[in-house]
Design a protein around this motif. Structure first.
Motif, PDB file in Angstrom:
ATOM      1  N   LYS A 116       0.781  -1.195  -0.099  1.00 48.66           N
ATOM      2  CA  LYS A 116      -0.073   0.073  -0.137  1.00 48.66           C
ATOM      3  C   LYS A 116       0.859   1.279   0.080  1.00 48.66           C
ATOM      4  CE  LYS A 116      -3.948  -1.980   2.643  1.00 48.66           C
ATOM      5  NZ  LYS A 116      -4.640  -1.774   3.886  1.00 48.66           N
ATOM      6  N   TYR A 170       2.655   1.624  -3.691  1.00 52.10           N
ATOM      7  CA  TYR A 170       1.734   2.161  -4.411  1.00 52.10           C
ATOM      8  C   TYR A 170       1.292   3.592  -4.179  1.00 52.10           C
ATOM      9  CZ  TYR A 170       1.612  -2.371  -6.915  1.00 52.10           C
ATOM     10  OH  TYR A 170       2.186  -3.484  -7.095  1.00 52.10           O
ATOM     11  N   ALA A 171       1.213   3.917  -2.943  1.00 51.32           N
ATOM     12  CA  ALA A 171       0.668   5.248  -2.561  1.00 51.32           C
ATOM     13  C   ALA A 171       1.920   6.547  -3.082  1.00 51.32           C
ATOM     14  CB  ALA A 171       0.474   5.548  -1.108  1.00 51.32           C
ATOM     15  N   LYS A 172       3.229   5.941  -2.799  1.00 52.17           N
ATOM     16  CA  LYS A 172       4.365   6.641  -3.337  1.00 52.17           C
ATOM     17  C   LYS A 172       4.363   6.750  -4.862  1.00 52.17           C
ATOM     18  CE  LYS A 172       7.440   6.055   0.641  1.00 52.17           C
ATOM     19  NZ  LYS A 172       8.715   5.435   1.042  1.00 52.17           N
ATOM     20  N   LEU A 173       4.058   5.676  -5.437  1.00 48.69           N
ATOM     21  CA  LEU A 173       4.142   5.732  -6.989  1.00 48.69           C
ATOM     22  C   LEU A 173       3.017   6.728  -7.639  1.00 48.69           C
ATOM     23  CD1 LEU A 173       4.660   1.870  -8.176  1.00 48.69           C
ATOM     24  CD2 LEU A 173       5.967   3.714  -8.496  1.00 48.69           C
ATOM     25  N   ARG A 174       1.810   6.714  -6.944  1.00 51.21           N
ATOM     26  CA  ARG A 174       0.807   7.603  -7.406  1.00 51.21           C
ATOM     27  C   ARG A 174       1.102   8.760  -7.001  1.00 51.21           C
ATOM     28  NH1 ARG A 174      -2.715   3.224  -5.033  1.00 51.21           N
ATOM     29  NH2 ARG A 174      -2.854   4.665  -3.439  1.00 51.21           N
ATOM     30  N   ALA A 175       1.670   9.275  -6.171  1.00 54.48           N
ATOM     31  CA  ALA A 175       2.265  10.529  -5.795  1.00 54.48           C
ATOM     32  C   ALA A 175       3.134  11.266  -6.613  1.00 54.48           C
ATOM     33  CB  ALA A 175       2.696  10.526  -4.282  1.00 54.48           C
ATOM     34  N   THR A 176       4.004  10.185  -6.983  1.00 52.86           N
ATOM     35  CA  THR A 176       5.191  10.582  -8.002  1.00 52.86           C
ATOM     36  C   THR A 176       4.539  10.629  -9.307  1.00 52.86           C
ATOM     37  OG1 THR A 176       6.670   9.185  -6.897  1.00 52.86           O
ATOM     38  CG2 THR A 176       7.365   9.732  -9.139  1.00 52.86           C
ATOM     39  N   GLU A 177       3.778   9.894  -9.740  1.00 51.69           N
ATOM     40  CA  GLU A 177       3.115   9.941 -11.180  1.00 51.69           C
ATOM     41  C   GLU A 177       2.121  11.132 -11.156  1.00 51.69           C
ATOM     42  OE1 GLU A 177       0.998   6.251 -11.622  1.00 51.69           O
ATOM     43  OE2 GLU A 177       3.162   5.217 -11.899  1.00 51.69           O
ATOM     44  N   GLY A 178       1.527  11.488 -10.222  1.00 53.57           N
ATOM     45  CA  GLY A 178       0.657  12.752 -10.186  1.00 53.57           C
ATOM     46  C   GLY A 178       1.450  13.851  -9.945  1.00 53.57           C
TER      47      GLY A 178
END
Length: 189
Positions: A173, A176-184
């Motif tokens: 979790k 994936y939260a870090k990935l979403r933050a980076t992508e966003g």
């Protein structure tokens, strides 16, 4: 529904906590599942407890109730254990009367059957032994699944009831939260 009792289901570190943990998603009423809905389910739990908690139980565990009241008494014990230990572990003061309710439930569950190998007797003894360790920081609540567990690690650093299940889920979790933050936060121009 067939349910398999695996080692993960006994990651509480004490039979009393494993009994409490037979309720899945305890604090989420819409998802709550009680794994001990009948005497057959409890008998299967007792059989597995003899295997996965052998160090604490000393071998096989018996559960063969002759009445529905024995099942009710065991569930009463489970809820009394949760009612006393969960607030205590969470840093709160247990409700007035919860300790005496635990003692009463332990006595009732122990009296439901003859013999020391009985699940009610063994879970009651387990709960009483936890009274001395509950305030030491060794009793914890898993931040992923909300199960109670006993931290037996040398430096009391265990975070999850089971690293292979809850630990991995929590780390995934976070990843994936870090990935979403980076992508966003980045733009593709």
């Amino acid at each position: 529904m067939i349910f398999e009792w695996t080692a993960h289901r006994f990651s509480g570190g004490a039979l009393a906590f494993d009994l409490v943990n037979t309720v899945v998603c305890r604090n989420q009423p819409a998802k709550r599942i009680d794994r001990l809905t009948g005497t057959e389910a409890v008998a299967a739990f007792a059989l597995a407890a003899g295997k996965f908690c052998a160090t604490e139980t000393g071998g096989p565990v018996v559960y063969a109730p002759e009445t529905k009241s024995a099942h009710r008494d065991l569930i009463g014990l489970r809820e009394a254990i949760d009612g006393y230990f969960r607030p205590l572990i969470g840093g709160e003061t247990p409700a007035i009367g919860s300790l005496s309710a635990l003692f009463a439930a332990a006595a009732t569950a122990s009296d439901s059957h003859e013999g020391t190998r009985n699940l009610g007797v063994l879970a009651s003894v387990s709960a009483m032994s936890l009274l001395s360790v509950a305030k030491t920081g060794r009793a914890k609540i898993c931040p992923n699944c909300d199960w109670l567990f006993l931290d037996k690690s040398k430096n009391q650093s265990r975070l999850w009831c089971d690293m292979a299940v809850c630990g991995n889920r929590s780390k995934a979790k976070l990843h994936y939260a870090k990935l979403r933050a980076t992508e966003g936060g980045s733009s593709d121009e």
